[in-house]
Design a protein around this motif. Sequence first.
Motif, short mmCIF file in Angstrom:
data_model
loop_
_atom_site.label_atom_id
_atom_site.label_comp_id
_atom_site.label_asym_id
_atom_site.label_seq_id
_atom_site.Cartn_x
_atom_site.Cartn_y
_atom_site.Cartn_z
N TYR A 130 -2.53 39.92 -2.50
CA TYR A 130 -3.02 41.17 -3.12
C TYR A 130 -3.76 40.83 -4.42
CZ TYR A 130 -2.81 45.98 -4.97
OH TYR A 130 -3.12 47.22 -5.48
N ASP A 131 -3.15 40.01 -5.26
CA ASP A 131 -3.78 39.63 -6.52
C ASP A 131 -5.07 38.85 -6.29
OD1 ASP A 131 -1.77 40.91 -7.95
OD2 ASP A 131 -0.60 39.07 -8.24
N ALA A 132 -5.10 38.02 -5.26
CA ALA A 132 -6.32 37.26 -4.94
C ALA A 132 -7.43 38.20 -4.48
CB ALA A 132 -6.03 36.22 -3.87
N VAL A 133 -7.07 39.22 -3.70
CA VAL A 133 -8.06 40.19 -3.24
C VAL A 133 -8.63 40.97 -4.43
CG1 VAL A 133 -8.35 42.30 -1.85
CG2 VAL A 133 -7.10 40.36 -0.91
N VAL A 134 -7.77 41.33 -5.37
CA VAL A 134 -8.25 42.01 -6.58
C VAL A 134 -9.25 41.12 -7.32
CG1 VAL A 134 -7.56 42.84 -8.88
CG2 VAL A 134 -6.22 43.50 -6.87
N ALA A 135 -8.91 39.85 -7.50
CA ALA A 135 -9.80 38.92 -8.20
C ALA A 135 -11.13 38.77 -7.47
CB ALA A 135 -9.13 37.57 -8.39
N ASP A 136 -11.08 38.66 -6.13
CA ASP A 136 -12.32 38.53 -5.35
C ASP A 136 -13.20 39.76 -5.51
OD1 ASP A 136 -11.47 36.05 -4.47
OD2 ASP A 136 -10.87 36.75 -2.47
N LEU A 137 -12.59 40.95 -5.44
CA LEU A 137 -13.38 42.17 -5.62
C LEU A 137 -13.93 42.25 -7.04
CD1 LEU A 137 -14.59 44.80 -4.64
CD2 LEU A 137 -12.38 45.92 -5.07
N ALA A 138 -13.14 41.85 -8.01
CA ALA A 138 -13.62 41.87 -9.40
C ALA A 138 -14.84 40.96 -9.56
CB ALA A 138 -12.50 41.44 -10.35
N HIS A 139 -14.81 39.77 -8.98
CA HIS A 139 -15.97 38.87 -9.05
C HIS A 139 -17.18 39.53 -8.38
CE1 HIS A 139 -14.20 35.37 -10.92
NE2 HIS A 139 -13.17 35.43 -10.08
N ALA A 171 -11.58 46.92 -9.95
CA ALA A 171 -11.08 46.38 -8.68
C ALA A 171 -9.64 46.82 -8.43
CB ALA A 171 -11.19 44.86 -8.67
N ARG A 172 -8.79 46.75 -9.45
CA ARG A 172 -7.40 47.19 -9.29
C ARG A 172 -7.33 48.67 -8.93
NH1 ARG A 172 -3.73 43.64 -9.76
NH2 ARG A 172 -4.03 41.82 -11.06
N GLU A 173 -8.21 49.46 -9.52
CA GLU A 173 -8.24 50.90 -9.21
C GLU A 173 -8.64 51.13 -7.75
OE1 GLU A 173 -10.91 54.65 -10.56
OE2 GLU A 173 -10.01 53.47 -12.19
N GLU A 174 -9.69 50.47 -7.31
CA GLU A 174 -10.17 50.63 -5.93
C GLU A 174 -9.13 50.14 -4.93
OE1 GLU A 174 -13.02 51.70 -2.91
OE2 GLU A 174 -12.83 52.26 -5.02
N ILE A 175 -8.55 48.99 -5.18
CA ILE A 175 -7.56 48.45 -4.25
C ILE A 175 -6.25 49.25 -4.32
CG2 ILE A 175 -6.17 46.41 -3.70
CD1 ILE A 175 -8.73 44.77 -4.38
N GLY A 176 -5.91 49.75 -5.48
CA GLY A 176 -4.75 50.63 -5.60
C GLY A 176 -4.94 51.91 -4.79
N TYR A 177 -6.16 52.43 -4.78
CA TYR A 177 -6.48 53.61 -3.99
C TYR A 177 -6.28 53.30 -2.50
CZ TYR A 177 -9.37 57.46 -2.12
OH TYR A 177 -9.86 58.53 -1.43
#
Length: 158
Positions: free
Chosen positions: A76-85, A103-109
């Motif tokens: 999950y944290d890796a996906v957040v980092a990838d989306l942030a990049h 990214a955390r907001e979008e993935i949290g949604y």
Amino acid sequence: MKLLRTIRFDESDTRVFPAAAAPGEWAVPGTFVFADAEPDRLDRQEKQAFANGFLGLGSFGWSTLVTVATIEREEYDAVVADLAHHLQQAYGAPDFAAAEVAAREEIGYAAALSEHPVNTLLSLSRFIEGDAIREQFRVVQPPREKPHAKIWEIVPDA
């Protein structure tokens, strides 16, 4: 934890979207992609992505359907980092910290949409209402097995 994962039953996504997500990618609704878009100026495939696409987080391609799946915290944290990049590179986020918040907001949604049982299928309808983009999510029920037609009947000899 649970998150959305792309799924593909046939090859239609490869024909209707500008780029199709690969099966099994983690996914978000991806409405942010269209935040500054003018729907009237989108081509046919972009309109389809706008109307019905979930954004895959591996290829940043689109998928018509997603399924609810479990995800480990590290992934999950890796996906957040990838989306942030991606937000920083493709959308001009001012720095990684700002991109990570988004990214955390979008993935949290997307995680909030995953409060269904694992393997639940979801579809998305996106449309313009007034000055806003609206989303509607629907649980897709798998087709029921149809009963077979009775073509003969065995009756005992009288």
